[in-house]
Design a protein around this motif. Structure first.
Motif, PDB file in Angstrom:
ATOM      1  N   GLY A 104       0.806  -1.215   0.000  1.00 30.76           N
ATOM      2  CA  GLY A 104       0.000   0.000   0.000  1.00 30.76           C
ATOM      3  C   GLY A 104       0.836   1.260   0.000  1.00 30.76           C
ATOM      4  N   ILE A 105       0.227   2.344   0.433  1.00 33.72           N
ATOM      5  CA  ILE A 105       0.827   3.682   0.385  1.00 33.72           C
ATOM      6  C   ILE A 105       1.192   4.135   1.796  1.00 33.72           C
ATOM      7  CG2 ILE A 105       0.371   6.122  -0.098  1.00 33.72           C
ATOM      8  CD1 ILE A 105      -1.532   5.162  -2.332  1.00 33.72           C
ATOM      9  N   GLN A 106       2.373   4.718   1.921  1.00 34.77           N
ATOM     10  CA  GLN A 106       2.755   5.384   3.165  1.00 34.77           C
ATOM     11  C   GLN A 106       3.044   6.846   2.867  1.00 34.77           C
ATOM     12  OE1 GLN A 106       5.205   3.494   6.088  1.00 34.77           O
ATOM     13  NE2 GLN A 106       6.430   5.320   6.475  1.00 34.77           N
ATOM     14  N   ILE A 107       2.462   7.717   3.683  1.00 30.34           N
ATOM     15  CA  ILE A 107       2.752   9.151   3.590  1.00 30.34           C
ATOM     16  C   ILE A 107       3.393   9.593   4.891  1.00 30.34           C
ATOM     17  CG2 ILE A 107       1.838  11.474   3.260  1.00 30.34           C
ATOM     18  CD1 ILE A 107      -0.503  10.295   1.767  1.00 30.34           C
ATOM     19  N   ASP A 108       4.579  10.148   4.808  1.00 28.57           N
ATOM     20  CA  ASP A 108       5.253  10.782   5.931  1.00 28.57           C
ATOM     21  C   ASP A 108       5.230  12.283   5.704  1.00 28.57           C
ATOM     22  OD1 ASP A 108       6.607   8.539   7.594  1.00 28.57           O
ATOM     23  OD2 ASP A 108       7.085   8.018   5.526  1.00 28.57           O
ATOM     24  N   GLY A 109       5.129  13.036   6.787  1.00 36.18           N
ATOM     25  CA  GLY A 109       5.118  14.483   6.623  1.00 36.18           C
ATOM     26  C   GLY A 109       5.059  15.193   7.948  1.00 36.18           C
ATOM     27  N   TYR A 110       4.810  16.508   7.884  1.00 33.52           N
ATOM     28  CA  TYR A 110       4.647  17.289   9.108  1.00 33.52           C
ATOM     29  C   TYR A 110       3.712  18.461   8.869  1.00 33.52           C
ATOM     30  CZ  TYR A 110       8.630  19.937   7.024  1.00 33.52           C
ATOM     31  OH  TYR A 110       9.485  20.631   6.191  1.00 33.52           O
TER      32      TYR A 110
END
Length: 487
Positions: A104-110
């Motif tokens: 699947g998809i992983q989104i990392d951020g802030y």
């Protein structure tokens, strides 16, 4: 008064601006104009592996990077660099199984923030988050806040792996500040912990909107869960924002009450009594009784040396610094293991005699028991960081007194302690809570979807004769004493 290092700017997430926070998180267009987005994608068919990856925007995020992964659990993310094993070290037993087969998809951020304690990805930026969306989605979303002062990957092994394998989307936050100097974030006592709650609310709204982009529909159910400080966040969210969730699982959540009990009133007693007990001699037995009176149960003595070395002193000093920084004047977070009589020593701290402004700081983060959605609570009877008699026993009573007992189930896990890794060090005296959390989570699912009421609240007996692998991966909440037998 407060230390200048790691200051945050005047905050959008203060209680006085919930409407602005909600608006930012619910915007379904793109991230702010100054936001940056990075995508690492493999071509995908509509509705297939990593579908719509390039079109996903986390509302309100200042920066995000999305990746298409063949494995979202730690079986793959450790190798691919999409988790941090140091963040979840010590939270699970060694024999806990690791699921696989979740692409699947992983989104990392802030999100926007000016404090810089979280160094993940080299960003030097707080308010970091991770959102994972499996290709095979069951329609649900699980939100988690981190235990202790850890970062956004802290629940990956204990919670994230398992819920992803069940088909849930999963999102977690670093709570807006991390590390042992978390108390430096903010301008007034309690600010850093206030931010924890607001960051979970912010992420929940943003994750729900992102999931709607990915799957073309919002989640059918949103559950919130976490351990220790993460369990506190579950309680707070269901008390203050029940509209965002369908239910939650509270794993040994920290209890904050302005009039006590809270850790600032029982830990100093512990710091005074334990050295006398450990030294032996004629004062030892009286000191043992003082430990019991502080909340630590008989039979937990084998855990006291470790917790004295690792937890009690440090926990008292950093949380007292967050809520009562004036106690030790210019000194930051006290003096480690100071002897009674030392000026500004946390061993001598007396919460009850402190000025009213200290209780007002605690009131900002206090719990009420007025939950608005179903809540499952579990807590180990041998927890000697947050003793059960000073924590979840009290919270369960608060829920009942608030008239919300019908929404609550409370399981006292015999032989459970605060950190599951200690089971590996003391296999003959402890059992892990991780499988009990999973059983409680499953029971909550059945309560919400099928109307099946969970087992009655009570004490779950420590099963005899089970090997460590079985104990690490199974737990029956129905095998125990009825609710009326607990304190």
């Amino acid at each position: 008064m407060r230390r200048p290092t790691f200051r945050s700017s005047p905050r959008l997430w203060r209680r006085g601006a919930p409407a602005a926070l909600a608006l930012a998180a619910l915007t379904l267009t793109t991230a702010p104009a100054t936001a940056t987005t990075t995508t690492t994608a493999a071509p995908s068919a509509p509705g297939g592996h990593c579908a719509r990856l390039a079109h996903l925007r986390v509302p309100g995020a200042e920066h995000q990077q999305a990746a298409c992964l063949d494995e979202l659990t730690t079986a793959g993310t450790v190798v691919s660099g999409h988790t941090d094993p140091a963040d979840w070290a010590g939270l699970t037993p060694k024999d806990l199984a690791v699921p696989t087969g979740v692409p699947g998809i992983q989104i990392d951020g802030y999100f926007p923030d000016s404090s810089t304690t979280n160094t993940n990805h080299g960003w030097q930026h707080d308010a970091q988050f991770v959102i994972r969306m499996p290709d095979r989605w069951n329609g649900g979303l699980v939100i988690a806040g981190t235990p202790g002062n850890r970062e956004q990957y802290a629940n990956d092994r204990a919670i994230g792996d398992w819920v992803l394998a069940r088909g849930y989307a999963y999102a977690a936050t670093d709570k807006g500040n991390t590390g042992l100097a978390f108390h430096r974030d903010g301008k007034a006592p309690g600010d850093a912990i206030v931010e924890w709650n607001d960051r979970v609310t912010q992420l929940t709204r943003a994750a729900r909107a992102t999931i709607a982009q990915r799957y073309h529909r919002p989640p059918a159910r949103t559950l919130v869960t976490g351990m220790s400080n993460g369990g506190y966040l579950v309680r707070w969210q269901l008390e203050n924002h029940p509209e965002l969730y369908d239910g939650g699982v509270d794993w040994e959540g920290t209890l904050w009450r302005a009039d006590g009990p809270n850790l600032l009133d029982f830990l100093p007693r512990t710091l005074r009594a334990y050295p006398v007990y450990a030294a032996g001699g004629e004062g030892a037995e009286k000191a043992r009784e003082e430990m019991y009176a502080a909340g630590f149960p008989a039979g937990s003595e084998f855990l006291w040396p470790y917790h004295h070395k690792v937890y009690w002193d440090l926990t008292q000093r950093i949380y007292r610094e967050e809520l009562d920084p004036e106690y030790d004047g210019a000194t930051e977070a006290g003096t480690p293991y100071c002897a009674t009589g030392t000026p500004g020593c946390d061993t001598d701290y007396d919460y009850a005699s402190r000025p009213d402004e200290v209780r007002r700081a605690v009131e900002r983060i206090a719990l009420t028991g007025r939950i608005g959605k179903p809540l499952m609570t579990l807590h180990g009877t041998l927890d000697v960081l947050l003793p059960i008699g000073r924590d979840s026993d009290v919270y369960a009573r608060m829920v009942r007194e608030a008239g919300r007992g019908g929404l609550h189930r409370y399981y006292r896990i015999e032989g459970g302690t605060h950190a599951d890794s200690l089971v590996d060090a003391f296999p003959d005296g402890l059992r892990p809570l991780t499988p009990c959390h999973r059983t409680a989570f499953t029971a909550l699912e059945d309560w919400l979807r099928k109307g099946h009421r969970p087992p009655a609240s009570g004490t779950v007996a420590l099963p005899a004769g089970q090997d460590s692998v079985t104990l690490a991966n199974s737990c029956s909440l129905g095998a125990g004493k009825p609710a009326g037998t607990r304190p």
